[in-house]
Write a protein that holds these residues in place. Structure first.
Motif, PDB file in Angstrom:
ATOM      1  N   ILE A  84       0.840  -1.207   0.000  1.00 50.53           N
ATOM      2  CA  ILE A  84       0.000   0.000   0.000  1.00 50.53           C
ATOM      3  C   ILE A  84       0.875   1.257   0.000  1.00 50.53           C
ATOM      4  N   ALA A  85       2.022   1.193   0.657  1.00 52.45           N
ATOM      5  CA  ALA A  85       2.941   2.333   0.679  1.00 52.45           C
ATOM      6  C   ALA A  85       3.432   2.670  -0.724  1.00 52.45           C
ATOM      7  N   SER A  86       3.695   1.655  -1.515  1.00 49.58           N
ATOM      8  CA  SER A  86       4.147   1.862  -2.886  1.00 49.58           C
ATOM      9  C   SER A  86       3.087   2.591  -3.714  1.00 49.58           C
ATOM     10  N   VAL A  87       1.846   2.190  -3.549  1.00 52.66           N
ATOM     11  CA  VAL A  87       0.744   2.832  -4.281  1.00 52.66           C
ATOM     12  C   VAL A  87       0.584   4.285  -3.828  1.00 52.66           C
ATOM     13  N   TRP A  88       0.571   4.516  -2.519  1.00 49.58           N
ATOM     14  CA  TRP A  88       0.436   5.876  -1.995  1.00 49.58           C
ATOM     15  C   TRP A  88       1.554   6.778  -2.497  1.00 49.58           C
TER      16      TRP A  88
END
Length: 96
Positions: A84-88
């Protein structure tokens, strides 16, 4: 050649770890991700993260700590947190 330090990256962004904190992204960009491992459990001979806090933060040094946080969440594994951090981070950097 063995003394060269090759930075650890994930999907093109650098990762930096200090104790239970992992920083994802570059301070020269407008945003970074801060991952904090809150809880672990032993699996075999190593500890595995079972609770990870994620924060999307602005890198503006003139802002106070609380004002830097754009988004936050908690996940139950390091894999789901970094996913999710990568997407954000990609979305935040694309909206510049």
């Amino acid at each position: 050649m063995a003394n060269e330090k090759i930075p650890l990256t994930y999907k093109g962004h650098p990762l930096l770890r200090k104790d239970n904190m992992i920083y994802y992204g570059s301070m020269s960009d407008s945003h970074i991700i801060q991952l904090q491992i809150l809880d672990t459990k032993p699996v075999g001979d190593m500890n595995v993260a079972t609770k990870v806090s994620i924060q999307l933060q602005l890198t503006d040094p003139d802002l106070k700590g609380r004002d830097r946080v754009v988004k936050r969440s908690e996940k139950d594994s390091l894999y789901s947190a970094i996913d999710i951090a990568s997407v954000w981070l990609d979305r935040a950097l694309a909206s510049r």
